[in-house]
Design an enzyme around this catalytic site. Sequence first.
Site, PDB file in Angstrom:
ATOM      1  N   GLU A 144       0.694  -1.134  -0.229  1.00  0.00           N
ATOM      2  CA  GLU A 144       0.027  -0.074  -0.113  1.00  0.00           C
ATOM      3  C   GLU A 144       0.883   1.362   0.146  1.00  0.00           C
ATOM      4  OE1 GLU A 144      -3.016  -0.076  -0.623  1.00  0.00           O
ATOM      5  OE2 GLU A 144      -3.528  -2.348  -0.025  1.00  0.00           O
ATOM      6  N   HIS A 164      -1.408  -5.621   2.108  1.00  0.00           N
ATOM      7  CA  HIS A 164      -2.490  -6.318   1.961  1.00  0.00           C
ATOM      8  C   HIS A 164      -2.507  -7.836   1.276  1.00  0.00           C
ATOM      9  CE1 HIS A 164      -5.927  -3.165   2.867  1.00  0.00           C
ATOM     10  NE2 HIS A 164      -6.410  -4.062   3.542  1.00  0.00           N
ATOM     11  N   CYS A 198      -7.907  -1.445   8.038  1.00  0.00           N
ATOM     12  CA  CYS A 198      -6.540  -1.285   7.742  1.00  0.00           C
ATOM     13  C   CYS A 198      -5.838  -0.128   7.519  1.00  0.00           C
ATOM     14  CB  CYS A 198      -6.387  -2.446   6.452  1.00  0.00           C
ATOM     15  SG  CYS A 198      -6.498  -4.215   6.753  1.00  0.00           S
TER      16      CYS A 198
HETATM   17  N1  PCA Z   1      -8.704  -6.274   6.738  1.00  0.00           N
HETATM   18  C1  PCA Z   1      -9.619  -5.211   6.677  1.00  0.00           C
HETATM   19  C2  PCA Z   1      -9.638  -5.163   8.242  1.00  0.00           C
HETATM   20  C3  PCA Z   1      -8.923  -6.162   8.776  1.00  0.00           C
HETATM   21  C4  PCA Z   1      -8.288  -6.835   7.770  1.00  0.00           C
HETATM   22  O1  PCA Z   1      -7.561  -7.738   7.822  1.00  0.00           O
HETATM   23  C5  PCA Z   1      -9.422  -3.929   5.833  1.00  0.00           C
HETATM   24  O2  PCA Z   1      -8.761  -4.199   4.745  1.00  0.00           O
HETATM   25  O3  PCA Z   1      -9.579  -2.791   6.369  1.00  0.00           O
END
Ligand code: PCA
Length: 207
Positions: A79, A166, A142
């Site tokens: 990200e 991610h 996140c």
């Molecule tokens: N993914 C979510 C919140 C917790 C996770 O593992 C997100 O992408 O915000």
Amino acid sequence: MKILVTGFEPFSTHSVNPSQKIVEALSTDKFLGVDLQTLVLPVDHVRAPGIITETIRKDQPDAILAFGLASSRFKIGLERVAINLMDFKIPDNSGTQIVDQLIVEKGPAAYFTTLPARSLLPLLQEEGIPVEISLTAGSYLCNLVFYTMMHEISLQAKPIQAGFIHLPALPEEAAKSDKTLPSLSLELDLNAARIMINYLAQNLRRN
Ligand code: PCA
């Protein structure tokens, strides 16, 4: 040097979170010259930012790799940017759904990752790991944790290398899903995390 690695507990319809699994696996790993700290965060809009801020203040890590699940992604996403916004499409695990709210009143609109995403990308690709640089970490937990940690680092004015990654869903979730869900194995997730930790450790040692 201290490297903090975080993941999240399962949430919503996801019975398993690959970020929790990799954090658990990494907690018993050994990396040369690295004091690795691991943390599994709750999917709770009050507790998660509190825990990450406290941990940074108390432990003063040199680098932070924060991981989470993005279940529709085909590739691991490095990200690039955290935005000052909470706009949840689903409630968090406390049952709260926040819409159109700033994370930090009067905070900057966004922070960029301080991870060397451009250098990490080819390293991971060469190891056969599907990975991309992503321009959005969403507007859920996140992104909240990503923004909160970058804000704390900016307040401390320390050159901490920190960012959010991610992970796609695990094959076990895709297997159970009635939708066409892309997935990536835990082995590849773990491999990616280990490569990133070793790269940061080498770079930090040099500086
Ligand atoms: N993914 C979510 C919140 C917790 C996770 O593992 C997100 O992408 O915000």
